[in-house]
Scaffold this motif. Structure first.
Motif, PDB file in Angstrom:
ATOM      1  N   TYR A 156       3.068  -8.510   8.499  1.00 36.17           N
ATOM      2  CA  TYR A 156       2.555  -7.245   9.437  1.00 36.17           C
ATOM      3  C   TYR A 156       2.091  -6.191   8.597  1.00 36.17           C
ATOM      4  N   PHE A 157       0.796  -5.981   8.959  1.00 36.90           N
ATOM      5  CA  PHE A 157       0.088  -5.056   8.066  1.00 36.90           C
ATOM      6  C   PHE A 157      -0.470  -3.597   8.748  1.00 36.90           C
ATOM      7  N   LEU A 158      -0.343  -2.580   8.010  1.00 39.09           N
ATOM      8  CA  LEU A 158      -0.755  -1.229   8.705  1.00 39.09           C
ATOM      9  C   LEU A 158      -1.515  -0.516   7.882  1.00 39.09           C
ATOM     10  N   TRP A 159      -2.286   0.339   8.449  1.00 40.43           N
ATOM     11  CA  TRP A 159      -3.146   1.388   7.686  1.00 40.43           C
ATOM     12  C   TRP A 159      -2.637   2.581   8.055  1.00 40.43           C
ATOM     13  N   TYR A 160      -2.668   3.393   6.963  1.00 41.73           N
ATOM     14  CA  TYR A 160      -2.322   5.028   7.088  1.00 41.73           C
ATOM     15  C   TYR A 160      -3.536   5.806   6.352  1.00 41.73           C
ATOM     16  N   LYS A 161      -3.539   6.902   7.117  1.00 41.04           N
ATOM     17  CA  LYS A 161      -4.690   8.121   6.353  1.00 41.04           C
ATOM     18  C   LYS A 161      -3.724   9.215   6.156  1.00 41.04           C
TER      19      LYS A 161
ATOM     20  N   SER B 248       0.326 -10.753  11.663  1.00 37.37           N
ATOM     21  CA  SER B 248      -0.292 -11.803  10.999  1.00 37.37           C
ATOM     22  C   SER B 248      -0.790 -13.163  11.895  1.00 37.37           C
ATOM     23  N   ILE B 249      -0.223 -12.902  13.141  1.00 38.77           N
ATOM     24  CA  ILE B 249      -0.574 -13.997  14.069  1.00 38.77           C
ATOM     25  C   ILE B 249      -1.869 -13.589  14.845  1.00 38.77           C
ATOM     26  N   LYS B 250      -2.459 -12.518  14.421  1.00 34.05           N
ATOM     27  CA  LYS B 250      -3.870 -12.036  14.873  1.00 34.05           C
ATOM     28  C   LYS B 250      -4.904 -12.031  13.691  1.00 34.05           C
ATOM     29  N   ASP B 251      -6.180 -12.053  14.022  1.00 28.18           N
ATOM     30  CA  ASP B 251      -7.057 -11.776  13.014  1.00 28.18           C
ATOM     31  C   ASP B 251      -7.906 -10.498  13.107  1.00 28.18           C
ATOM     32  N   LYS B 252      -7.803  -9.878  14.313  1.00 34.21           N
ATOM     33  CA  LYS B 252      -8.560  -8.688  14.529  1.00 34.21           C
ATOM     34  C   LYS B 252      -7.557  -7.851  15.660  1.00 34.21           C
TER      35      LYS B 252
ATOM     36  N   LYS C 179      -5.967 -14.407   6.610  1.00 39.65           N
ATOM     37  CA  LYS C 179      -4.671 -14.844   5.968  1.00 39.65           C
ATOM     38  C   LYS C 179      -4.924 -15.874   4.969  1.00 39.65           C
ATOM     39  N   SER C 180      -5.907 -16.732   5.048  1.00 36.42           N
ATOM     40  CA  SER C 180      -6.152 -17.710   3.938  1.00 36.42           C
ATOM     41  C   SER C 180      -6.528 -16.917   2.579  1.00 36.42           C
ATOM     42  N   ALA C 181      -7.345 -16.023   2.885  1.00 36.89           N
ATOM     43  CA  ALA C 181      -7.704 -15.472   1.587  1.00 36.89           C
ATOM     44  C   ALA C 181      -6.781 -14.097   1.371  1.00 36.89           C
ATOM     45  N   LYS C 182      -5.850 -13.865   2.029  1.00 31.55           N
ATOM     46  CA  LYS C 182      -4.709 -12.500   1.889  1.00 31.55           C
ATOM     47  C   LYS C 182      -5.652 -11.533   1.704  1.00 31.55           C
ATOM     48  N   HIS C 183      -6.418 -11.221   2.730  1.00 31.02           N
ATOM     49  CA  HIS C 183      -7.225  -9.911   2.839  1.00 31.02           C
ATOM     50  C   HIS C 183      -7.373  -9.467   3.950  1.00 31.02           C
ATOM     51  N   LEU C 184      -7.254  -7.969   4.113  1.00 32.82           N
ATOM     52  CA  LEU C 184      -7.628  -7.416   4.987  1.00 32.82           C
ATOM     53  C   LEU C 184      -8.433  -6.274   4.833  1.00 32.82           C
TER      54      LEU C 184
END
Lengths: 113, 115
Positions: free
Chosen positions: A32-37, A52-56, A68-73
């Motif tokens: 699970y990934f989050l962005w904070y400002k 991680s089950i979504k791509d957007k 996920k394959s690139a481990k990049h968001l």
């Protein structure tokens, strides 16, 4: 410990254009990934997240993409506004732990009028 | 909008002294956290707390650190004998539940300066 990496310490864009902030991770157990400002002298403010089950995931001007394959968001801000100028942190949660956020070092976004 | 409040905003303490950092989480939140950010470094997790117990802690959170919810509103971080390297911004956070889709909400932090 570089499990979450934001390789660009700063980014400058013109008002109205797209801002793209990038984040890479090394631990495949993050799910699970989050962005904070963060503005100066304030705490981090939650912006948007993605499982991680979504791509957007999209919320108004903010969209987060996960590869996920690139481990990049990445976080896209369209259109960018001067009020978006802040430090943006990418953060991740490990599968099985809903408590410990692992942060990147942050990217300072400057949106020029 | 409800927010996490932290006091004081800046604390200056002599090395070896005890310090208590205070936080008032959002009122209906059940999970509480402390993080710290040393100048120029990442925000680092220290500890999470639920139901009057520590639910997870990092290797940073050694015996010099303790947390407490002394009443129904406050959540405190105590450092027993401060060291120079404890100088950092300390952020308190809270969340409704300890689930990934309930984001943690942060206070504005306490800047701790150890002399």
């Amino acid at each position: 410990d570089q499990q979450v990496k934001q390789n660009s310490p700063s980014l400058s864009v013109q008002e109205g254009r797209i801002s793209i902030l990038n984040c890479d991770y090394t631990n495949s157990m993050f799910d699970y990934f989050l962005w904070y400002k963060k503005y100066p002298a304030e705490g981090p403010t939650f912006l948007i997240s993605i499982s991680s089950i979504k791509d957007k995931n999209e919320d108004g001007r903010f969209t987060v993409f996960l590869n996920k394959s690139a481990k990049h968001l990445s976080l896209h801000i369209v259109p960018s506004q001067p009020g978006d100028s802040a430090v943006y942190f990418c953060a991740a949660l490990l599968r099985g732990s809903n408590y410990k956020l692992t942060f990147g070092k942050g990217t300072l976004l400057t949106v020029n009028p | 909008e409800p927010e996490v409040t932290q006091t004081p905003s800046h604390q200056v303490t002599q090395m070896g002294q005890e310090v208590i950092l205070r936080c008032v989480p959002i009122s209906n939140h059940l999970y509480f956290y402390w993080y710290r950010q040393i100048l120029g470094q990442k925000v680092e997790f220290l500890v999470s707390f639920y139901n009057n117990e520590i639910s997870e802690k990092s290797e940073i959170f050694d015996d010099q650190f303790s947390v407490e919810r002394p009443d129904g509103s406050n959540f405190t971080l105590k450092i027993r004998s401060t060291k120079l390297e404890d100088s950092a911004m300390y952020f308190c956070a809270s969340s409704v539940m300890g689930s990934s889709n309930q984001p943690q909400h942060f206070g504005d932090g306490t800047r701790l300066s150890i002399l």
